[in-house]
Design a protein around this motif. Structure first.
Motif, PDB file in Angstrom:
ATOM      1  N   LEU B 242       0.847  -1.189   0.000  1.00 29.37           N
ATOM      2  CA  LEU B 242       0.000   0.000   0.000  1.00 29.37           C
ATOM      3  C   LEU B 242       0.881   1.237   0.000  1.00 29.37           C
ATOM      4  CD1 LEU B 242      -2.371  -1.089   2.906  1.00 29.37           C
ATOM      5  CD2 LEU B 242      -2.903  -1.131   0.458  1.00 29.37           C
ATOM      6  N   ALA B 245       0.646   6.842   2.117  1.00 30.50           N
ATOM      7  CA  ALA B 245      -0.396   7.836   2.383  1.00 30.50           C
ATOM      8  C   ALA B 245      -1.657   7.200   2.956  1.00 30.50           C
ATOM      9  CB  ALA B 245      -0.721   8.589   1.096  1.00 30.50           C
ATOM     10  N   LEU B 246      -1.899   5.918   2.620  1.00 29.09           N
ATOM     11  CA  LEU B 246      -3.118   5.257   3.075  1.00 29.09           C
ATOM     12  C   LEU B 246      -3.042   4.809   4.517  1.00 29.09           C
ATOM     13  CD1 LEU B 246      -4.157   2.927   0.113  1.00 29.09           C
ATOM     14  CD2 LEU B 246      -5.071   5.163   0.750  1.00 29.09           C
ATOM     15  N   VAL B 247      -1.799   4.651   5.009  1.00 25.03           N
ATOM     16  CA  VAL B 247      -1.643   4.076   6.337  1.00 25.03           C
ATOM     17  C   VAL B 247      -1.123   5.155   7.272  1.00 25.03           C
ATOM     18  CG1 VAL B 247      -0.601   2.222   7.667  1.00 25.03           C
ATOM     19  CG2 VAL B 247      -1.069   1.908   5.234  1.00 25.03           C
ATOM     20  N   SER B 248      -1.886   5.436   8.293  1.00 29.05           N
ATOM     21  CA  SER B 248      -1.458   6.514   9.189  1.00 29.05           C
ATOM     22  C   SER B 248      -0.195   6.082   9.931  1.00 29.05           C
ATOM     23  CB  SER B 248      -2.568   6.843  10.189  1.00 29.05           C
ATOM     24  OG  SER B 248      -2.880   5.687  10.928  1.00 29.05           O
ATOM     25  N   THR B 255       6.544   2.541   0.619  1.00 29.23           N
ATOM     26  CA  THR B 255       5.483   1.583   0.361  1.00 29.23           C
ATOM     27  C   THR B 255       5.359   0.706   1.599  1.00 29.23           C
ATOM     28  OG1 THR B 255       6.065   1.557  -1.972  1.00 29.23           O
ATOM     29  CG2 THR B 255       4.720  -0.269  -1.176  1.00 29.23           C
ATOM     30  N   VAL B 273      -7.145   0.307   7.609  1.00 31.15           N
ATOM     31  CA  VAL B 273      -7.671   0.690   6.293  1.00 31.15           C
ATOM     32  C   VAL B 273      -9.075   0.108   6.194  1.00 31.15           C
ATOM     33  CG1 VAL B 273      -5.471   0.894   5.064  1.00 31.15           C
ATOM     34  CG2 VAL B 273      -6.568  -1.334   5.250  1.00 31.15           C
ATOM     35  N   LEU B 293     -10.046  -1.849  -1.383  1.00 36.91           N
ATOM     36  CA  LEU B 293      -9.998  -0.781  -0.377  1.00 36.91           C
ATOM     37  C   LEU B 293     -10.671   0.463  -0.929  1.00 36.91           C
ATOM     38  CD1 LEU B 293      -6.388  -1.168   1.052  1.00 36.91           C
ATOM     39  CD2 LEU B 293      -8.518  -2.266   1.752  1.00 36.91           C
ATOM     40  N   SER B 294     -10.981   1.391  -0.043  1.00 40.56           N
ATOM     41  CA  SER B 294     -11.660   2.618  -0.457  1.00 40.56           C
ATOM     42  C   SER B 294     -10.791   3.388  -1.447  1.00 40.56           C
ATOM     43  CB  SER B 294     -12.003   3.478   0.761  1.00 40.56           C
ATOM     44  OG  SER B 294     -10.966   3.401   1.707  1.00 40.56           O
ATOM     45  N   SER B 295      -9.473   3.199  -1.381  1.00 36.37           N
ATOM     46  CA  SER B 295      -8.579   3.876  -2.328  1.00 36.37           C
ATOM     47  C   SER B 295      -8.465   3.102  -3.636  1.00 36.37           C
ATOM     48  CB  SER B 295      -7.196   4.003  -1.702  1.00 36.37           C
ATOM     49  OG  SER B 295      -6.700   2.704  -1.487  1.00 36.37           O
TER      50      SER B 295
END
Lengths: 286, 338
Positions: B242, B245-248, B255, B273, B293-295
């Motif tokens: 991922l 940016a998707l993972v806080s 990556t 996520v 995923l939402s992304s």
């Protein structure tokens, strides 16, 4: 197993089956008839042949005529001509096989400069039959003093693009790993050639031998050109030499006996090698 | 018994570089598996050790002596090929004896060595048969027998099991491992199958585009992949990747990699996520849940087969331990987790 009925592809039964066979038998008889006539003519006396009607059943001169042919012949004893033909056909067949095996081996398994060029040069000679290059070839053979000799009969015909091509195609179907396994096993190139490549090509070799033996046996023009001495005549051209010139009388029984004799060796070769020959043409064992 | 050392080994075909410099020290009796996708140069590497391929630069050493210029036969190696490469016109006995025959080994000794190898491989009753009369597994054994009788310093295996069916492959894999243990011969084994690599190797070399991405013990490579490629190649199903940016909490620009077996499903809005189940594969002992995923990235979660599988279209969150989270830089290399 499925049962006794399964031999080959013949499954059809009934009237149609018998008609097919009848047709085939008649065809065989028609093709065989001239050979039968030649055989009959070789067993009777000269006057019996010349006076019509021509006999259709063998006479009683079989041994006399064949003895005459073999021992004295017309110009040279046929036994000697048979020997000449045999030496020539064997020399051409074996020589062609040996040379083309080796050249195909070189072309397929070795990387050397000009490999492609050599292959195409060999391939190119396919387009030059003996007849086209016969005058220069005669010059060369005469220059080497090889007229009226076995080497003169054999060597000019010994190179074979066809056989080289055939072996090249076969070698290319042999997996590379086999050559590599042999290398790991410690086999040098020639050892690999003798121990592995040659036994694997044996059906191809047999098929080629039959074809080339007959090719050599049936050579006519080349022996006619370079053998002026009757004792070096081959049998196929020798038959022609037996024909009388001018007013002489042709000794037909002896000529016919010679024709029959000329047919025998190729037939023996084909029959004795039939099994291998067909396997060589049909399947390649890998 | 031997050690093998590859130093900065490189290979190019013309202008194309195939191997970009591989270094490894292999100790006596070690089982090394070279694994990678097709075209990564793993077979070329093995063939350079065998001497079937010339070395462009660098050195291959067997027992401390450079063998770059030696013919395969002088390196005292034995090789098992993918298609077995048995001599089709020779009986099994002669296939196994051929190398010894060339080495001019006395007849009695050849017979004895072939017999004992045949016994080891349960080939005794097939010695007088031709290879084409044998099954795939038996041919494979003959190929190994041919390697064993020569008592080589090094065994080289080039994808030896890839022509066998799945069941036989598992069985032969076990046999190869046992054989190698009992004989104690240093071995190099090429495969594209990561299961073979994991189960057979003492250490494995993961190759990627001619580079040895990682060399190490299978579990170490699995637990601690050094590059994004290794993380994706070793382990099945493959690691999820991922964007940071998707993972806080993930370092920017990296990556993030999470193995499917480390992730669990949870209720919506409680995961790291969020996504929707696109489909599930129930394999019995385990269920693979594929999420969108939402992304729009894909994500796979592996859960125990006993747990209820969520329905398609079901919204859910995904959780994992932050210690299981891996970070890879833009060059694909692993970045130590802070």
């Amino acid at each position: 197993m499925a049962g006794r009925e399964q031999h080959g592809m013949v499954q059809k039964r009934g009237v149609g089956h018998w008609f097919t066979h009848l047709g085939l038998i008649i065809g065989v008889l028609i093709i065989f008839f001239p050979i039968w006539l030649a055989f009959v003519a070789s067993t009777v006396t000269q006057p019996e042949i010349v006076h019509p009607p021509m006999p259709l059943w063998p006479g009683d001169q079989f041994f006399n005529n064949y003895r005459d042919a073999l021992v004295s012949g017309v110009n040279a004893p046929v036994a000697k001509m048979l020997l000449n033909s045999f030496v020539m056909a064997m020399g051409i067949a074996l020589g062609k096989i040996l040379i083309s095996l080796l050249s195909a081996f070189a072309i397929v398994y070795f990387r050397f400069p000009g490999r492609k060029v050599f292959f195409w040069l060999i391939f190119l000679t396919l387009m030059l039959p003996v007849e086209v290059r016969i005058v220069p070839t005669y010059e060369v053979v005469a220059g080497f003093g090889m007229l009226n000799s076995y080497s003169g009969l054999i060597f000019p015909l010994i190179a074979s693009a066809t056989a080289t091509f055939l072996f090249r195609q076969f070698f290319m179907t042999v997996p590379d790993e086999l050559a590599e396994a042999a290398r790991v096993d410690g086999a040098r190139p020639m050892r690999f050639f003798w121990d592995i490549l040659l036994p694997m090509s044996r059906t191809n070799i047999a098929a080629l031998f039959v074809i080339l033996f007959i090719y050599g046996w049936n050579q006519y023009l080349w022996p006619l050109l370079i053998t002026t001495d009757p004792s070096m005549n081959t049998i196929v051209m020798g038959i022609k030499q037996m024909f009388p010139s001018g007013d002489d009388i042709a000794d037909w029984p002896v000529i016919m006996a010679t024709s029959i004799l000329a047919m025998l060796p190729p037939i023996i070769v084909v029959i004795s090698m039939q099994k291998l020959f067909i396997r060589g043409l049909v399947d390649s064992e890998k | 018994m031997a050690t093998v050392k590859l130093s900065n080994l490189k290979k190019s075909f013309g202008k194309t570089d195939v191997i970009h410099g591989v270094d490894i020290d292999i100790s006596d009796g070690e089982f090394i598996v070279i694994v990678g996708p097709s075209g990564c140069g793993k077979s070329t590497l093995l063939r350079m050790v065998a001497g079937l391929e010339t070395v462009t630069s660098g050195e291959v050493q067997i027992n401390g002596a450079g063998v770059n210029e030696m013919e395969p036969m002088d390196r005292n190696i034995a090789m098992v090929f993918q298609n077995y490469a048995l001599y089709p016109h020779m009986k099994v006995f002669d296939n196994m004896a051929y190398g010894l025959k060339i080495a001019k080994t006395p007849k009695a000794e050849i017979a004895e060595r072939v017999q004992s190898a045949a016994k080891l491989l349960q080939l005794e009753e097939y010695l007088m048969r031709k290879p084409r009369e044998l099954s795939g597994g038996q041919r494979q054994r003959v190929a190994m027998g041919r390697a064993i009788v020569r008592k080589p310093d090094v065994f080289l295996f080039d994808e030896p099991l890839s022509n066998l069916d799945a069941k036989l492959r598992v069985q032969m894999r076990l046999e190869i491992k046992q054989l190698q243990r009992s004989l104690g011969v240093t071995s190099l084994y090429v495969t594209h199958d990561q299961v073979e690599a994991m189960t057979l190797a003492d250490r494995m070399i993961v190759m990627n585009g001619g580079i040895a991405d990682q060399i190490g013990a299978p579990l170490e490579v699995y637990a601690n992949p050094q590059t994004e490629f290794v993380a994706g190649f070793i382990g099945s199903p493959a690691t999820n990747f991922l964007p940071a940016a998707l993972v806080s909490g993930a370092p920017a620009g990296t990556t993030v990699g999470v193995r499917p077996e480390h992730a669990t499903l949870t209720t919506p809005d409680h995961g790291l996520v969020e996504g929707q189940v696109s489909y599930s594969e129930a394999l019995g002992s385990e269920t693979l849940v594929h999420l969108r995923l939402s992304s729009d990235a894909a994500f796979t979660v592996r859960q125990n087969g006993m747990e209820p599988a969520p329905e398609e279209g079901h919204a859910c969150g995904v959780l994992w331990n932050s210690s299981d989270q891996m970070h890879f830089g833009a060059d694909g290399r692993r970045i130590a987790t802070p």
